[in-house]
Structure formats: structure tokens, C-alpha cells
Design an enzyme around this catalytic site. Structure first.
Site, PDB file in Angstrom:
ATOM      1  N   ARG A   1       0.563  -1.280  -0.111  1.00  0.00           N
ATOM      2  CA  ARG A   1       0.111   0.015  -0.013  1.00  0.00           C
ATOM      3  C   ARG A   1       0.755   1.201   0.062  1.00  0.00           C
ATOM      4  O   ARG A   1       0.213   2.350  -0.446  1.00  0.00           O
ATOM      5  CB  ARG A   1      -1.033  -0.008   1.237  1.00  0.00           C
ATOM      6  CG  ARG A   1      -1.999   1.036   0.979  1.00  0.00           C
ATOM      7  CD  ARG A   1      -3.135   0.787   1.865  1.00  0.00           C
ATOM      8  NE  ARG A   1      -3.290  -0.222   2.967  1.00  0.00           N
ATOM      9  CZ  ARG A   1      -2.841   0.356   4.218  1.00  0.00           C
ATOM     10  NH1 ARG A   1      -2.213   1.434   4.445  1.00  0.00           N
ATOM     11  NH2 ARG A   1      -2.557  -0.540   5.134  1.00  0.00           N
TER      12      ARG A   1
ATOM     13  N   TYR B   1     -16.699  14.941 -16.747  1.00  0.00           N
ATOM     14  CA  TYR B   1     -17.187  13.597 -16.647  1.00  0.00           C
ATOM     15  C   TYR B   1     -18.193  13.348 -15.768  1.00  0.00           C
ATOM     16  O   TYR B   1     -18.298  13.933 -14.386  1.00  0.00           O
ATOM     17  CB  TYR B   1     -15.939  12.519 -16.180  1.00  0.00           C
ATOM     18  CG  TYR B   1     -16.496  11.211 -15.939  1.00  0.00           C
ATOM     19  CD1 TYR B   1     -17.015  10.461 -16.924  1.00  0.00           C
ATOM     20  CD2 TYR B   1     -16.190  10.832 -14.804  1.00  0.00           C
ATOM     21  CE1 TYR B   1     -17.146   8.910 -16.934  1.00  0.00           C
ATOM     22  CE2 TYR B   1     -16.810   9.359 -14.300  1.00  0.00           C
ATOM     23  CZ  TYR B   1     -17.224   8.530 -15.484  1.00  0.00           C
ATOM     24  OH  TYR B   1     -17.765   7.221 -15.271  1.00  0.00           O
TER      25      TYR B   1
ATOM     26  N   ASP C   1      -8.269  17.458 -16.375  1.00  0.00           N
ATOM     27  CA  ASP C   1      -8.442  16.161 -16.851  1.00  0.00           C
ATOM     28  C   ASP C   1      -8.043  16.135 -18.331  1.00  0.00           C
ATOM     29  O   ASP C   1      -8.863  16.714 -18.975  1.00  0.00           O
ATOM     30  CB  ASP C   1      -9.865  15.927 -16.449  1.00  0.00           C
ATOM     31  CG  ASP C   1     -10.331  14.227 -16.575  1.00  0.00           C
ATOM     32  OD1 ASP C   1      -9.616  13.694 -17.512  1.00  0.00           O
ATOM     33  OD2 ASP C   1     -11.161  13.817 -15.958  1.00  0.00           O
TER      34      ASP C   1
ATOM     35  N   LYS D   1      -9.084   4.452 -19.714  1.00  0.00           N
ATOM     36  CA  LYS D   1      -9.201   4.805 -21.348  1.00  0.00           C
ATOM     37  C   LYS D   1      -7.878   4.653 -22.080  1.00  0.00           C
ATOM     38  O   LYS D   1      -7.614   3.709 -22.351  1.00  0.00           O
ATOM     39  CB  LYS D   1      -9.717   6.498 -21.145  1.00  0.00           C
ATOM     40  CG  LYS D   1     -10.851   6.722 -20.066  1.00  0.00           C
ATOM     41  CD  LYS D   1     -12.194   5.760 -20.120  1.00  0.00           C
ATOM     42  CE  LYS D   1     -12.958   5.849 -18.686  1.00  0.00           C
ATOM     43  NZ  LYS D   1     -13.277   7.321 -18.335  1.00  0.00           N
TER      44      LYS D   1
HETATM   45  C1  LIG Z   1     -14.000   7.521 -17.154  1.00  0.00           C
HETATM   46  C2  LIG Z   1     -13.385   9.095 -16.916  1.00  0.00           C
HETATM   47  C3  LIG Z   1     -13.183   9.323 -15.308  1.00  0.00           C
HETATM   48  C4  LIG Z   1     -13.171   8.167 -14.162  1.00  0.00           C
HETATM   49  O1  LIG Z   1     -12.266   7.362 -14.507  1.00  0.00           O
HETATM   50  P1  LIG Z   1     -12.575   5.898 -13.917  1.00  0.00           P
HETATM   51  O2  LIG Z   1     -11.327   5.360 -14.289  1.00  0.00           O
HETATM   52  O3  LIG Z   1     -13.943   5.244 -14.653  1.00  0.00           O
HETATM   53  O4  LIG Z   1     -12.731   6.000 -12.543  1.00  0.00           O
HETATM   54  C5  LIG Z   1     -12.698  10.756 -15.417  1.00  0.00           C
HETATM   55  N1  LIG Z   1     -12.795  11.506 -16.071  1.00  0.00           N
HETATM   56  C6  LIG Z   1     -12.800  11.475 -17.504  1.00  0.00           C
HETATM   57  C7  LIG Z   1     -12.917  12.265 -18.321  1.00  0.00           C
HETATM   58  C8  LIG Z   1     -13.509   9.903 -17.681  1.00  0.00           C
HETATM   59  O5  LIG Z   1     -13.463   9.986 -19.122  1.00  0.00           O
END
Ligand SMILES: *Cc1c(COP(=O)(O)O)cnc(C)c1O
Length: 408
Positions: free
Chosen positions: A72, A126, A191, A216
Site C-alpha cells: 500500500r 465527466y 483532466d 481509457k
Molecule cells: C472515465 C472518466 C473518469 C473516471 O475514471 P474511472 O477510471 O472510470 O474511475 C474521469 N474523467 C474522465 C474524463 C473520464 O472519461
């Protein structure tokens, strides 16, 4: 990673970093593929030394020198991915988490622990990021504004400004440099999930924190759930301390898959972007489509509003997969108002430009003609005598650019 290594590799191009970063020590060890270290704990006969490493971690959050202590606190395989992502984003460090939402939560907790609970954010974000802030699940209080209103929305207790660019799902872009300027001394979190460091490196434009849902494009194959924050070493230390205390760690196998994913990131993003630009072009000229959104910086995401029923399109695709998420090698389509942004209040959602007729498509690496033929079929019959209505299209796509630069 020693200072010497950082200097020696400072001039590597992104495509080179993608396949080498986080692997610099392998040849010396007689290895080619990075090892996966699944240990949860590590033996040490020197408990005084281990105590000193734990003290250092508690004081600074610095990655402990010497052998790891406990899973951790940190893991060598995950650390390779963190090193590589930091190189790609051009930051001192990166800290990986179990998901994008765990990464965002850790950032909010770091700031809240300093008494800075107020967040200024620009819609759309998101859906779940919007929900986390709006519902105040971590005790934060959010002020929603547009980019021009950021400076005015800042308060003495503002701990963070959050933007997405291109934003999920409308692909709206913000001028990161201008936004960073408006933030003053308040950390700006960008982001960068949609753009990836291949198309945009927000740290170079003044963002202190660059967040990815690594689920992603970074992973890129739809088989890893992960998140990561690229930032300076000081903030990274605090993030590691929060990660240690709250436990949102990334599994080492996921760390391995992400490092492997990064090696093809530039190739995947450029190829998928070329497909997306071509599809955006065709959609923009199509009478069944009211409006196409495609970012100026390019990318593999398209969103478009149709005249017909978006649920019919979702039901009719055959090659394209109707599924939430994005950034995989194959093409996915979804209806944000029903799925990815369902959790956002309907008025807030529409106010952020997420129309009920909007579809979001993550374009993959299939042959573009196969994709078009599936999409064309799913869009249904063309109106009789319908000429294209390009005049209605906003953000008319740039022509397909198969030579997107590696660095921006
Ligand atoms: C999917 C997504 C998230 C969240 O990510 P997870 O891995 O699903 O927790 C945050 N920001 C954007 C732009 C996303 O597409």
C-alpha cells in the site's frame, strides 16, 4: 529515478519515451520485459532502517529509497508506470490509483486536509466527477462557472480549480493557459483523459495537476481500471500519503498492463484520430446529423447530435459496440444523457450543452470504411432529397490529419 537519468533523457521525443520510460534499468538487470512484482510485503532484517524509511514517507510522502515496505506504500511495477506517465506529461512525478475516480478523490482529500474544501469547476465534466463534487460526497463545496468566471469564483478557501479539455462528452475546449493564469496560486487540475499527452500536455500550459482515467487511452485495450495524477513532487508526496491512508492503490498487474499500453499510446492515438477526423467530416456533411463536435486539437472522440432518436442508433450498431467508456482499440458509442452523464441533474446536464440528442463515439482502430458503413446503417434512412446541412454544424472538423505532432 536519479537526477542524472532525468538529465540524460531530457531530450527524448514522446514516441521514444513511450517505449523506454520506466524501463531504463531493465537492460542492466538482464531483462527485456518489465517484471511484475506481486508482493504485498517485503522482508527486511533491518527494522531500524525500515523505521527511518517509514518516517521519511510520513514526513514527505517521498517514495521510500531502498526496498519497498508494504504494497500500500508503493509497488515497483506500478512505479514504472508512474515514471513513464510523468515523462510523457512532462511532470516531476505521477501517482497511480485504482481508478480515475480514486485519483480525483485523493486530490480532493489532499486539499480538504489543508482546510481548502472549496472547488471551482467548469462544466461539463465527466458525469461521476460532476456528481462527486455536486453531491459533496467528500465534504467539498463546488462553484460551477465558465472559464471566464474562474477568477471571480475564487475564495480564500478555494483549494482547486477543475477543468476538462476536451470535455466529456461535448468535447468543448478551454484555453488552458488563460485558465491557469486566472487560477493564480490555486492549483489547476486538468483532466487530460480525452487528449492524452500525445495531443496536449497541460503541465506545460500551467496546470499543476494532470488527471487521467487511465482506464481509457493509457491502458487502451478496455481491460484495466486505473487512474493517475501527474504533478510536481511536493503534491505527489501528499497524494501518496492519502493513497497509503485510504487504500485506493493500483494492482501491480494493472500497472504492468498500463506500462505496456503506454508504449503504443502515440501510435494508437494518431491512428484513431485520423479515423475520427474522417468520420467527423462525413457526419458533418450528413443530413441526418444536426451538429458535430470535434476538437480543434483533434483526437479520437467525436460527439454529434442527430435529428432522429439516439436510442435507435444505439440499438442498430453492429460492428461498433454500444457501451460506456472510451479509449479502447475498438469503437464504442453511447448516449451520454442515458449513461455516462445520467447521474448529473437533467437541467445541469442540458445547461452544460449535453443535449438529449447527443451521441458520443470513441473511435478505434478499425478500417474507417467499415466504421462508416456501420454508422451509416445505424443512422437510418436519409431524408428524401436531403442535402447536407453543414451550415448548422458547429466546430466543423479539420481535415483528417495523419501527421499530428508528437509534441505540443
Ligand atoms: C472515465 C472518466 C473518469 C473516471 O475514471 P474511472 O477510471 O472510470 O474511475 C474521469 N474523467 C474522465 C474524463 C473520464 O472519461
Amino acid at each position: 529515478m536519479g537526477a542524472h537519468d532525468a538529465v540524460r533523457t531530457a531530450s527524448r521525443a514522446l514516441a521514444t519515451e513511450a517505449v523506454h520510460a520506466g524501463r531504463d534499468d531493465l537492460a542492466r538487470q538482464g531483462l527485456h520485459a518489465p517484471p511484475i512484482d506481486l508482493s504485498t510485503t517485503y522482508p527486511s532484517y533491518d527494522s531500524r532502517g525500515e523505521a527511518a524509511r517509514i518516517d521519511t514517507f510520513a514526513a514527505t510522502g517521498a517514495d521510500p529509497d531502498g526496498p519497498p515496505v508494504y504494497g500500500r506504500l508503493g509497488n515497483p511495477t506500478v512505479a514504472r508506470f508512474e515514471t513513464a506517465l510523468a515523462r510523457l506529461e512532462g511532470t516531476e512525478a505521477a501517482v497511480a490509483f485504482a481508478s480515475g475516480m480514486a485519483a480525483l478523490s485523493a486530490v480532493l482529500l489532499v486539499r480538504a486536509s489543508m482546510g481548502l474544501r472549496h472547488v471551482v469547476a467548469v462544466r461539463p465534466l465527466y458525469g461521476c466527477s460532476d456528481h462527486l463534487l455536486t453531491a459533496g460526497l467528500l465534504g467539498s463545496e463546488v462553484t460551477w462557472t465558465d472559464p471566464a468566471g474562474i477568477a471571480e469564483a475564487l475564495r480564500p478557501d478555494t483549494g482547486l480549480v477543475i477543468v476538462e479539455s476536451p470535455a466529456n462528452p461535448t468535447l468543448a475546449e478551454v484555453d488552458l493557459r488563460a485558465v491557469a493564469h486566472a487560477c493564480g496560486s490555486v492549483p489547476l487540475l486538468v483532466d487530460n483523459t480525452f487528449a492524452t499527452p500525445v495531443l496536449q500536455r497541460p503541465a506545460e500550459q500551467g496546470a499543476r495537476l494532470v488527471l487521467h482515467s487511465a482506464t481509457k487511452y493509457l491502458g487502451g485495450h478496455g481491460d484495466v481500471l486505473a487512474g493517475v495524477v501527474a504533478c510536481d513532487e511536493e503534491f505527489a508526496g501528499r497524494l501518496r500519503q492519502v493513497r497509503f491512508a485510504t487504500g485506493g492503490v493500483l494492482h501491480p498487474l494493472a500497472g504492468y498492463l498500463l506500462l505496456r499500453g503506454l508504449s503504443t499510446l502515440p501510435v494508437r492515438v494518431r491512428a484513431a484520430s485520423a479515423n475520427a477526423a474522417e468520420l467527423a467530416h462525413r457526419l458533418a456533411a450528413d443530413p441526418r446529423v444536426a451538429r458535430v463536435h470535434y476538437p480543434r486539437i483533434g483526437g479520437a472522440m467525436i460527439s454529434f447530435e442527430i435529428h432522429g432518436d439516439p436510442h435507435e442508433v444505439i440499438a442498430a450498431v453492429r460492428l461498433i459496440t454500444p457501451a460506456v467508456s472510451l479509449g479502447s482499440v475498438d469503437t464504442l458509442i453511447q448516449h451520454p444523457a442515458s449513461i455516462s452523464h445520467r447521474i448529473v441533474d437533467a437541467d445541469d446536464r442540458r445547461g452544460a450543452g449535453v443535449s438529449d440528442r447527443l451521441l458520443r463515439m470513441s473511435v478505434g482502430l478499425e478500417d474507417v470504411e467499415d466504421l462508416w458503413s456501420d454508422l451509416d446503417g445505424a443512422l437510418g434512412r436519409r431524408p428524401l432529397g436531403g442535402a447536407g446541412n453543414c451550415a448548422n454544424n458547429h466546430n466543423a472538423p479539420a481535415p483528417a490529419d495523419t501527421h499530428l505532432p508528437l509534441r505540443r
